[in-house]
Design an enzyme around this catalytic site. Structure first.
Site, PDB file in Angstrom:
ATOM      1  CB  CYS A  43      -0.868   0.103   1.198  1.00  0.00           C
ATOM      2  SG  CYS A  43      -2.021   1.531   1.558  1.00  0.00           S
ATOM      3  CB  CYS A  48      -3.142   2.558  -1.749  1.00  0.00           C
ATOM      4  SG  CYS A  48      -3.670   0.795  -1.399  1.00  0.00           S
ATOM      5  CE  LYS A  51      -4.579   4.149  -6.364  1.00  0.00           C
ATOM      6  NZ  LYS A  51      -5.198   2.696  -6.310  1.00  0.00           N
ATOM      7  CE1 TYR A  99       2.395   3.266   7.321  1.00  0.00           C
ATOM      8  CE2 TYR A  99       2.268   1.009   7.814  1.00  0.00           C
ATOM      9  CZ  TYR A  99       1.919   2.064   7.388  1.00  0.00           C
ATOM     10  OH  TYR A  99       0.332   1.943   6.698  1.00  0.00           O
ATOM     11  N   GLY A 176      -4.680  -6.589 -19.310  1.00  0.00           N
ATOM     12  CA  GLY A 176      -5.503  -6.540 -18.158  1.00  0.00           C
ATOM     13  C   GLY A 176      -6.636  -5.811 -18.038  1.00  0.00           C
ATOM     14  N   GLY A 178      -8.514  -5.251 -14.848  1.00  0.00           N
ATOM     15  CA  GLY A 178      -8.864  -5.104 -13.440  1.00  0.00           C
ATOM     16  C   GLY A 178      -8.352  -3.722 -12.520  1.00  0.00           C
ATOM     17  CE1 TYR A 179     -10.592  -1.904  -6.746  1.00  0.00           C
ATOM     18  CE2 TYR A 179     -10.902  -4.264  -7.426  1.00  0.00           C
ATOM     19  CZ  TYR A 179     -11.299  -3.347  -6.799  1.00  0.00           C
ATOM     20  OH  TYR A 179     -12.291  -3.407  -5.953  1.00  0.00           O
ATOM     21  CD  GLU A 183      -6.891   2.189  -9.081  1.00  0.00           C
ATOM     22  OE1 GLU A 183      -7.866   2.172  -8.390  1.00  0.00           O
ATOM     23  OE2 GLU A 183      -5.577   1.754  -8.809  1.00  0.00           O
ATOM     24  CG  HIS A 437     -28.933  22.793  -5.226  1.00  0.00           C
ATOM     25  ND1 HIS A 437     -29.116  21.895  -6.213  1.00  0.00           N
ATOM     26  CD2 HIS A 437     -29.027  23.970  -5.466  1.00  0.00           C
ATOM     27  CE1 HIS A 437     -29.118  22.806  -7.186  1.00  0.00           C
ATOM     28  NE2 HIS A 437     -29.197  24.086  -6.732  1.00  0.00           N
ATOM     29  CD  GLU A 442     -28.474  18.539  -5.368  1.00  0.00           C
ATOM     30  OE1 GLU A 442     -29.863  19.045  -5.223  1.00  0.00           O
ATOM     31  OE2 GLU A 442     -27.782  19.431  -6.125  1.00  0.00           O
TER      32      GLU A 442
END
Ligand code: NDP
Length: 457
Positions: A43, A48, A51, A99, A176, A178-179, A183, A437, A442
């Site tokens: 990640c 993530c 990306k 981390y 591919g 997929g995700y 992306e 609004h 909405e």
């Protein structure tokens, strides 16, 4: 106190492993964590986070184009890939340090080397040391999977390498649907590359709601991203001016980079799991119960290595639940239902709950509420892009069982829709909520008439 060196040994310093180690440390457990590469895992280091930073970068192209209609004159923008990558790397370094601090504050000892399982209570480090542990947590994540049967596959890159390219490729072929494929197609295209997606099936993003899939194909095609379906890559050769990608229809696609985003497999190779008696499934994933416990009672696994729902927040929750269960004496089973997710394509997809096909199969009556419109911003920018929203409602209980959005901020909306669906909100609850609004969201509370009623035959 036990006779083991530590109470918990975590293998893998990604999202799931770090959360589990930190929470276990907070409960007073003596914790060691081994990471052979960098803290943060997929990640943070090559997933993530980088990306999303690249997605932000790619979306400036739209902003520059849209600005004119709002009175701005923008000189021809110049994009510099090395600047973006250097800044992205700086941020990743910062997160990795954070981390490390988090783990130090939780008294977790971090071992910067590879560790493998050597028995139900033993881990062997790359330097030959053995550490005994009351519990072992496997949190080694996943790894890109490349088809084995393609000649010249060594010329291809995966998302791992895409984050570190020296230059922005002029022409990219992405294999591919997929995700990751979708992306990165949006990222490269937004930054100025010529992009072709090669997908083996009928339509990209299999498993997502069909209307959103079709909407994204339309949007990508309008933007100039080429999508070849029912097509496979059969070989790659290095030519005089880049790569030549051979396709199953016999044609050759010249390009500068061929990226494979053909799925990820659990990272369990040579980890000693089978010899310790840990059962793996056919894809190499650690088989676990609802509490992330493997077939060996002292060995647990969380995150992508278990191949349940391969998303960062899921790994984090599984890691947290594991620590609560084993060290907090408070058993928690991760609930894998109604997990919102987004595809950070441009336009973006946000989704939670059942697709129309799934809902129609699961419920006797489903009311479909669907709307497609130009956003207010598009009125002045002149953009042809449309936004799509869709709610699927159980015709008997009135509960909303699926919500799907294509368009700006779809992911942000899906997060909040996740709360509603998890709370069991009905269509009436949506109707009784006053609109905000002017906003795109909405529309979610102003769709009054179903566009279709599906009866299970
Ligand atoms: P996905 O499983 O999403 O997609 C893999 C794609 O590759 C599919 O389109 C699949 O086709 C195709 N494919 C698989 N094998 C082959 C093959 N041998 N030849 C040709 N095509 C093939 O994997 P990704 O790599 O895109 O992403 C991995 C996971 O990472 C995702 O499932 C997701 O869990 C996570 N992720 C989440 C993100 C997010 O939340 N925004 C972003 C990125 C990743 P077919 O459809 O026919 O099976």
């Amino acid at each position: 106190m036990t006779s083991f060196d530590v109470d918990l040994f975590v293998i893998g310093g990604g999202s799931g492993g770090v959360r589990a180690a930190r929470i276990a440390g907070g409960y007073g457990a003596r914790v060691m964590l081994a990471e052979e590469f960098r803290l943060g895992g997929t990640c943070v280091i090559r997933g993530c986070v980088p990306k999303k930073l690249l997605v932000y970068a790619s979306r400036f192209a739209d902003e520059f184009a849209d600005a004119k209609g709002f009175g701005w004159t923008v000189p021809a923008p110049i994009f510099d890939w090395p600047t973006l990558i250097a800044n992205k790397d700086k941020e990743i370094d910062r997160l990795e340090r954070a981390y490390g601090t988090t783990l130090a504050n939780a008294n977790v000892e971090v071992i910067r080397q590879r560790a493998v399982v050597d028995g139900p209570h033993t881990v062997r480090l790359a330097d030959g040391r053995r550490v005994t542990a009351a519990h072992i947590l496997v949190a080694t994540g996943g790894w890109p999977q490349l088809p084995a049967d393609i000649s010249g596959i060594e010329h291809a890159i995966t998302s791992n390498e895409a984050f570190y390219l020296d230059a922005l490729p002029k022409r990219v072929v992405i294999n591919g649907g997929g995700y990751i494929a979708v992306e990165f197609a949006g990222i490269f295209h937004g930054l100025g590359s010529e992009v072709t997606i090669v997908y083996r099936g009928d339509g990209i993003l299999r498993g997502f709601d069909d209307d959103l899939r079709a909407g994204l194909v339309e949007a990508y095609s309008r933007r100039g991203i080429r999508i070849l379906t029912r097509t496979r890559i059969t070989g790659i050769v290095r030519g005089a001016s880049g790569l030549e990608v051979a396709l199953s229809d016999g044609s050759i696609l010249p390009c500068d980079k061929a990226m494979f985003a053909t799925g990820r497999i659990p990272h369990t190779g040579n980890l000693g799991l089978e010899t310790a008696g840990v059962e793996l499934d056919g894809r190499g994933a650690v088989k676990v119960d609802a509490f992330s416990r493997s077939s060996i009672p002292s060995i647990y696994a969380v995150g992508d290595v278990t191949d349940r729902v391969n998303l960062t927040p899921v790994a984090i929750r599984e890691g947290h639940a594991f620590a609560d269960t084993v060290f907090g004496k408070h058993p928690v089973a991760m609930d894998h239902r109604l997990i919102p997710s987004a595809v950070f394509s441009t336009p973006e997809l946000g989704t939670v709950g059942l697709t129309e096909t799934q809902a129609a199969a699961a419920y006797p009556v489903i009311d479909v509420y669907k709307t497609s419109f130009r956003t207010m911003k598009a009125t002045l920018s002149g953009s042809a892009e449309r936004m799509m929203m869709k709610l699927l409602v159980d015709g008997v209980s009135d509960r909303v069982v699926g919500a799907h959005i294509l368009g700006p901020d779809a992911g942000e909306m899906a997060q909040l829709l996740g709360v509603l669906l998890k709370a069991g909100a009905t269509k009436r609850d949506f109707d009784q909520t006053c609109a905000l609004h002017p906003s795109a969201a909405e529309e979610l509370v102003t769709m009054r008439k179903p566009t279709a009623r599906l009866m299970r035959s």
